[in-house]
Design a protein around this motif. Structure first.
Motif: not given
Length: 275
Positions: A165-181
């Protein structure tokens, strides 16, 4: 068998509660703003806990949720600023809106394998939350669900996920990487806005749309892999202000398709490989 709504509403001196084993439901606002409550024992047979039941219980540190519970209703533990861990039982299918919003010291959450939906702002402003594993049962993550979680560094998204959804992880400044299934078809507007440490993402083969400002100001984003053979539609500024040297990697044979699409201006180069 039912603890009626607002039974202990604003009981500021209440410190601990042990409920009879005969209870099967706890109503809305029952322990609302019981600021001295540190401990509660919820009977195993409780199936329902009402909205805002423990809202603003600022001293509550630990809660063991019963296995019979079927849903986590809205704002149940909102602003329980001393709550440090929570385990969602396997019987639960829904974590409703703002259920744990503002739980500033919550470091660990375990989400059961029957949860299908995580509601809007369910865990926003959980300032100490570090790791997150979304089970395969979850199909949707609501707007702002994990927004403003500055300590969140480790995220695993389950294979059943379809929509973010909109803004689901907004301003999470420490996330280094993501894999979207591969099952994810849409990423909402400003979903990852301001994730300043995000340097690498892998977008699955079923992605069809990425919303406006979705990765806006992800200034470290330098490597984007997109497995979709048809370029997903992009909202305005979807990848605005990512790394100026960002590279896009697409499926072999589709480099020209992306080079002639709305994706091209965001990237310094486009490569291809078999996935």
């Amino acid at each position: 068998k039912n603890l009626e709504k607002q039974t202990f509403f604003f009981f500021l001196s209440l410190e601990s509660v042990s409920l009879p084993t005969s209870f099967i439901s706890i109503g809305d606002n029952v322990f609302y703003q019981c600021t001295s409550l540190t401990e509660i024992i919820i009977p195993d047979g409780v199936e329902s806990i009402g909205s805002q039941c423990f809202c603003f219980c600022s001293s509550l540190q630990n809660v063991l949720l019963p296995e019979m519970l079927s849903s986590i209703n809205s704002e149940v533990f909102q602003d329980c600023i001393a709550l440090n861990n929570i385990s969602i039982p396997d019987n639960v299918t829904l974590i409703d809106r703002q259920a744990f919003a503002g739980c500033e010291t919550l470091t660990t959450i375990t989400i059961g394998n029957t949860v299908t939906s995580i509601g809007d702002a369910a865990f926003d402003y959980c300032l100490a939350l570090q790791t997150l594993e979304i089970p395969n049962s979850v199909t949707s993550i609501g707007s702002g669900a994990f927004g403003y979680c500055p300590s969140l560094v480790d995220i695993s998204l389950g294979d059943g996920l379809e929509a973010i959804g909109d803004g689901a992880f907004q301003y999470c400044p420490a996330i280094p990487s993501l894999i979207f299934p591969d099952g994810v078809t849409s990423i909402g507007n400003h979903a990852f806005l301001g994730c300043e440490s995000l340097s690498e993402i892998v977008i699955g083969s079923s992605m069809s749309s990425i919303g406006e400002d979705a990765f806006f100001n992800c200034v470290s984003l330098n490597n984007v892999t997109c497995k979709a053979t048809t370029p997903p539609t992009l909202g305005v500024n979807a990848f605005y202000n990512i790394s100026p040297t960002a590279e896009l990697l697409v499926h072999s044979g589709y480099m020209d398709v992306y080079a002639n699409s709305e994706w091209s201006p965001y990237f310094a180069g486009i490569g291809e490989q078999d996935f």
